[in-house]
Design an enzyme around this catalytic site. Structure first.
Site, PDB file in Angstrom:
ATOM      1  N   HIS B 191       0.868  -1.162   0.000  1.00  0.00           N
ATOM      2  CA  HIS B 191       0.000   0.000   0.000  1.00  0.00           C
ATOM      3  C   HIS B 191       0.910   1.218   0.000  1.00  0.00           C
ATOM      4  CE1 HIS B 191      -3.726   2.264   1.012  1.00  0.00           C
ATOM      5  NE2 HIS B 191      -2.831   3.121   1.426  1.00  0.00           N
ATOM      6  N   CYS B 192       0.807   2.013  -1.015  1.00  0.00           N
ATOM      7  CA  CYS B 192       1.731   3.136  -1.152  1.00  0.00           C
ATOM      8  C   CYS B 192       1.058   4.428  -0.692  1.00  0.00           C
ATOM      9  CB  CYS B 192       2.158   3.272  -2.611  1.00  0.00           C
ATOM     10  SG  CYS B 192       3.404   4.543  -2.849  1.00  0.00           S
TER      11      CYS B 192
END
Lengths: 143, 448
Positions: B191-192
């Site tokens: 998850h960026c």
């Protein structure tokens, strides 16, 4: 003679149960469904017919996900256009999905609805399962 | 065209939600506007443009990312380019422009594309899976049951598929549940927060294009600004004079200097991942590197050829979005009423879930009319039995931690369709999703 159902009749029929054909991951992450014949369908449909349907579906999905010249070309072209081409063009996968939808509808009309069954397109279940709805067989036929 | 049954309603007839929701049957249910599926999506995502764009609930630092890129590039084009065009070549703004366009487009696509979210199981599916799982220890323990796993052999490698308690499915291989977005994502990478979204199967190629083009852009700007300052400080003027003449360049230099190392490093790392067909998740966990002492593990998904791995990850066919954001929710689902039942509380939490969800779940559990005195854990057997008719509990208050309990209310009285992102409340479902009820028409045309 046993009463056969048409698609219209099925709308009024009551849902007796649902059978789920799960995914087969033995070949990796590609979309493939198990061809194992569910026990609940034994009284309703031919084993071979069922397996043939699932196998055809598997082949269609394999075609959609195939890594070949065409998909690479599409991918490279998309990369060069900064993927904006996806906004205008329908991808190969989507074209095959339409083919699959048509195939399922055909199968339902010709084979499954007369037996009181209904296939649900796996895309509506997130490609997790093939859902088969079993309708109550009102006619006590000699099936 | 899908066969939808809904009627046009006039705004006055819209039933306002009652704050005290006893589950008595509503004799005349006012017809509601047909809602799109994104409005009842259970994950923690936000949708824009009527479901066409999807982002994680917390946009993270996406505005910062965008701002930095726009600011630095803007300063570059305004202050450095004129000087460089005069003294060097006019290719410089052209190259810069192309890189900038690539960066912005791929960033927006990474942020706003569905990463490969798996829709949650329908109640019947969940019931079917429950039936197949044998829980020998019984459900009366106060701990959550052992994680359910299924083993499958892929390419002579044993892969364990875990059961996701939130989504009620056995996760396909390489799929992971993101606790920030509360969704199972296929080929989950990470998850960026910089792009404000998960990176998964569908948007990995956009993400990779983004970081590669950004590293080129940063390096390019850094090089150009250095050249600019060097040229200015020639002729005995010195660096200080150059900086005074073009202060914006100093800012660009600082930003680029600090970003270029990290972005270049990240690009290099992801190039390695692409070449070996690994995800960040797998690499961090060491799934295939034999860390646990098992020597004969290898990545079963790799084609053992760098070129083929790269091609399959970056140029492979683009899978479709599985969550059907813009379809309509069948309206007949909202009419039914049934006795309430709450699903298994904390015992069923997914391992990845944070404790907030448990708290929310217990809150709801305590308010449920069923669980007045008995311990929640005593309920499981009763809960699991009457599966085909899993029924929801109407929401007491729209609380934030919806993710764990699957109490889906049939009437979505609290939620009006949201078209803007102004509300902090997630677009989650207290209303039903696609419930297969007796009244529901089987769908024949399955085109999305």
């Amino acid at each position: 003679m046993a009463e056969t159902h048409s698609l219209q009749d099925l709308r009024q029929a009551a849902v007796a149960s649902k059978v789920f054909v799960q995914r087969d991951y033995s070949s990796g992450t590609i979309c493939k469904f198990q061809t194992k014949f569910p026990a609940e369908l034994e009284s309703r449909i031919d084993k071979q017919q069922f397996e043939e349907t699932v196998q055809t579906l598997n082949n269609l999905y394999a075609e959609a996900e195939k890594l070949g010249g065409r998909s690479y070309l599409e991918g490279c072209l998309a990369c060069l256009t900064a993927y904006t081409i996806f906004l205008c063009m329908e991808t190969h996968y989507e074209k095959v999905l339409k083919k699959i939808a048509k195939y399922i509808q055909e199968q339902n009309e010709k084979i499954y609805a007369p037996l009181g069954l209904l296939l649900t397109d796996p895309i509506e279940r997130g490609l997790r399962v093939v859902e088969i709805i079993i309708f109550e067989d009102r006619s006590i036929g000699s099936r | 065209m899908k066969n939808r049954e809904y009627q046009q309603i006039d705004p006055q007839a819209l039933a306002t939600p009652t704050p005290t929701p006893p589950p008595r049957p509503l004799p005349e249910h006012k017809p509601r506007r047909a809602r799109r599926r994104w409005e009842v999506f259970p994950g923690k995502n936000r949708f824009y443009c009527d479901g066409r764009m999807i982002v994680a609930r917390q946009s993270g630092v996406l505005p910062l990312t965008l701002g930095l890129i726009l600011l630095t590039s803007g300063l570059f084009f305004i202050f450095d380019c004129p000087f460089l065009v005069k003294h060097l070549t006019s290719c410089i703004p052209a190259i810069g422009g192309v890189l900038f366009v690539f960066v912005i487009i791929s960033l927006l696509q990474t942020s706003f594309t569905d990463p490969g979210i798996l829709p949650r199981a329908t109640p019947e599916e969940a019931a079917d899976i429950e039936k197949q799982i044998d829980n020998p220890t019984g459900s009366s323990s106060s701990y959550r049951p052992p994680p359910r796993t299924k083993e499958v052999v892929i390419n002579q490698q044993v892969v364990k598929l875990k059961y996701c308690f939130t989504c009620k499915i056995f996760r396909p291989p390489r799929t992971s549940h993101c606790s920030l977005c509360d969704n199972c994502v296929e080929r989950f990478d990470h998850h960026c927060p910089w792009v404000g979204n998960c990176v998964g199967k569908r948007n990995y190629r956009f993400f990779y294009t983004f970081i590669v083009s950004l590293s080129f852009l940063t390096a390019f700007i850094f090089g150009c600004v250095t050249t600019h300052l060097a040229l200015r400080s020639q002729g005995g003027n010195g660096l200080v004079f150059a900086l005074q003449a073009s202060p914006a360049s100093a800012l660009e230099l600082v930003v680029c200097f600090f970003s270029v190392w990290s972005i270049l490093g990240l690009s290099g790392f992801h190039t390695y991942l692409v070449a070996t067909n690994l995800t960040t998740n797998e690499d961090i966990k060491g799934s295939w590197s034999g860390k646990s002492g098992n020597e004969d593990v290898g990545n079963p998904y790799s084609y053992n050829s760098i070129i083929k791995n790269c091609c399959s990850v970056l140029c492979g066919p683009m899978p479709p979005s599985l969550i059907d954001r813009r379809g309509f929710v069948p309206s007949d689902d909202s009419v039914q009423t049934s006795p309430v039942e709450i699903e298994l509380p904390a015992a069923k939490n997914d391992i990845n879930m944070c404790t907030q969800g448990t708290k929310g779940l217990l809150e709801t559990a305590s308010r449920s009319p069923l669980l007045t005195s008995s311990c929640p854990q005593a309920k499981p057997q009763a809960v699991l039995e009457p599966l085909p008719e899993i029924v929801p509990e109407p929401p007491k208050t729209p609380h934030k931690h919806h993710s764990h309990h699957r109490s889906k209310a049939k009437q979505s009285t609290h939620h009006t369709p949201k078209t803007s992102n102004s509300s902090p409340r997630p677009h989650h479902s207290h209303s039903s999703r696609r419930k297969d009820s007796k009244n529901r028409d089987p769908k024949f045309s399955s085109l999305r």
